[in-house]
Design an enzyme around this catalytic site. Sequence first.
Site, PDB file in Angstrom:
ATOM      1  N   LYS A 450       0.880  -1.174   0.000  1.00  0.00           N
ATOM      2  CA  LYS A 450       0.000   0.000   0.000  1.00  0.00           C
ATOM      3  C   LYS A 450       0.910   1.214   0.000  1.00  0.00           C
ATOM      4  CE  LYS A 450      -3.470   2.295   2.918  1.00  0.00           C
ATOM      5  NZ  LYS A 450      -4.252   2.172   4.152  1.00  0.00           N
ATOM      6  N   TRP A 451       0.914   1.951  -1.110  1.00  0.00           N
ATOM      7  CA  TRP A 451       1.833   3.080  -1.309  1.00  0.00           C
ATOM      8  C   TRP A 451       1.059   4.362  -1.013  1.00  0.00           C
ATOM      9  CZ3 TRP A 451       6.817   2.983  -4.047  1.00  0.00           C
ATOM     10  CH2 TRP A 451       7.337   4.264  -4.282  1.00  0.00           C
ATOM     11  N   ASP A 452       1.434   5.003   0.078  1.00  0.00           N
ATOM     12  CA  ASP A 452       0.654   6.154   0.546  1.00  0.00           C
ATOM     13  C   ASP A 452       1.385   7.464   0.269  1.00  0.00           C
ATOM     14  OD1 ASP A 452      -1.410   7.508   1.816  1.00  0.00           O
ATOM     15  OD2 ASP A 452      -1.366   6.244   3.597  1.00  0.00           O
ATOM     16  N   CYS A 499      -2.535   4.991  -2.776  1.00  0.00           N
ATOM     17  CA  CYS A 499      -3.293   5.646  -1.721  1.00  0.00           C
ATOM     18  C   CYS A 499      -2.669   7.003  -1.514  1.00  0.00           C
ATOM     19  CB  CYS A 499      -3.189   4.813  -0.442  1.00  0.00           C
ATOM     20  SG  CYS A 499      -3.857   5.594   1.032  1.00  0.00           S
ATOM     21  N   ASP A 521     -10.481   7.596   2.991  1.00  0.00           N
ATOM     22  CA  ASP A 521     -10.322   7.234   4.404  1.00  0.00           C
ATOM     23  C   ASP A 521     -11.684   7.160   5.098  1.00  0.00           C
ATOM     24  OD1 ASP A 521      -7.611   6.961   4.305  1.00  0.00           O
ATOM     25  OD2 ASP A 521      -7.152   8.950   5.105  1.00  0.00           O
TER      26      ASP A 521
END
Length: 696
Positions: A450-452, A499, A521
């Site tokens: 998950k690349w935020d 993300c 979110d």
Amino acid sequence: MSIEQIGSSWLLHTQNTTYAFGLNSLGLLVHQYWGPRIASPSALPTIPESEGWASFNHPEHLLPEEYPAWAGMKFVEPCLKVTAADQVRDTVLVFQGSQEEAAELPHVVLTLQDPVYALRVRLHYRVHAQSDIIERWAELINDSAAPLRLERAFSAQWHPPAGPAYRFSHLYGRWNDEFHLVRETLTPGVKVIESRRLTTSHHHNPWFALDGGDASETQGEVWFGALGWSGNWKLCAEDTGFCTTRLSLGVNDFDFAWDLQPGETFTTPPAYAGYTQNGFGAASRSLHHLIRSRLIPHPRALHPVLYNSWEATLFDVDAPSQIRLAQLAAQMGVELFVMDDGWFKGRRDDRAGLGDWTPDPLKFPHGLNPLIQQVTALGMRFGLWVEPEMVNPDSDLYRAHPDWVLHFPTRQRRTGRNQLILNLARPDVQAHLIQILDDLLSQHDISFIKWDMNRAVSEPGWPGAPRDPREMWVRYTHGLYHILETLRSRHPQVTFQSCSGGGGRADLGVLRYADQIWVSDNTEAAARLRIQEGFSQLFPAQVMEAWVTDANRGQIPLSFRFHVSMCGSLGVGGNLTQWSPQERAEAAHWIEVYKDIRPIIQFGSQFRLRSPSQSACSAVQYLSEDGAAGVLFAFRTHLPDPAALPPLRLQGLDPQALYAVEGVPEPHNGAYWMHTGLPLMLGNFESALLRITRLP
Ligand code: GLA
């Protein structure tokens, strides 16, 4: 044949549409036609000329050029604005030639050139016939001996047919409240939507739909498209005041500059657009088809049911807490366990740690592998959250490389969520991130990242930049893509999720690297219905990650919350240690049901039957690729009692074929379900999941 050249016209045919442009007598490339597929070139309108003269409204102002440059008496939005070394700011693009590329997809390139300044423009058109989509981008090449400064370099201008006011549909929102759909009638002038935030942003999305004001989900002409770009972008929807409308889009020209040195090429991101006669639903399905068939890295991989620990543990992660959650998740049938923020060195809260991507020695004294082994022993795959573009000032990386962040030397480096942004335009920063992430993926059995990206930009400076520091806006995004591409090529089995504090980086550019998007979110079920409807305008369910969390727990039935998330790629994000055995058993039931219907949702077609933003009783339907099986989800939020709910008219069925709908004793043919519809009885905050089966 998808690309035909007839006389001085080019016709690009998709399955159901034709897009045509031609050369006029001045050698200018002008738009000719965009609509239903035409069988014969005699149906084409004539190529627009720019004859005549008027001191205020010169005809060239209204010439629908495919790629207008700013020059002469044109005051409409241009695609290109250039300043030459001698300060001349007037670019004339004259046709030079065309060439069909030998490629997997039909692809033609038109070359235009400014005869004085040797700026060569190669306009690419690629035909996605099955998706009914045309893809366009431009290469700008400096063939001269002097630099040329690009001040605007859009990807495309699109011209729906001349006519009265168009209605413009677009998406807006904010953090925690993304993807509101708005439809507004254009009036003379330019309506601009854009991002100046370094990412695509939660606020607007580079997607559009134009219609004559009368299209519905199922009927009417719609011209639609999107930009494949994850940085600053701009979209100009322009009613010229002369019964024509243009839609231009590309990299944002705000604070943009690119010094094109002799011999260099600037390539714009791709713009995609299509046409349908079958309303907004069909327009969405075209884009869904494109994304699934041409963009995402693993189009035929079913997404596993995921558990994410963020809302359960926040930053308070350690091996025992994660293992406890993993055991409960595995018992429910979860297939992928994702550990979110909080696992890396020094990360106790959001004030420290970003940048130091090694396991926190206090929380994970033996590293991550013991946890990963336990997760895999439970029969699940393991995924991890990272936010590689960021540093906290309180991190080893920042202490070692304070010059690596975006900043202006004379200004305070302002933080957002206590973090600064690494300048991904810098090759050394790219190399560093590739190395640490490659190490992370090489040393651990990780199948999901998950690349935020959790802040908007400020002080976007690049001290010591080798070129104009404003090139950062584009080079940053190129840097991001380069990192993702390199990691993907080295670890092709890993699935990436995009993300940015929810849906802040949702676009057709990032989807070439990421299979999934974290939509918002906001995981509150009723709010999600509306967010998911907006998201579905351009993105298919397959890329829409959706979790059942503790939001609305005790207020809205678990079945309703599951049904909402089952409309996409299902995940769970609640604190399972606090769920009762009954809740966990019910969750296990819905996960099992989901696994059964997942190919229909993730690979099938989506039909928005009734809008949650217009009705407290909404519904969405999915139909399998072969049309033999479907699933219908219906939701009632709140309506005063008693309220009669109109029957739900299904979509996409074969009118003659016989279908059974779960819960209805009698089968009926498709025509019946699509016109008479399905009676629906739902109480407040009740939902239904009904299977549709085509009978032999
Ligand atoms: C962002 C994401 C969340 C979570 C947090 C962690 O807000 O959208 O899902 O990962 O960061 O800090």
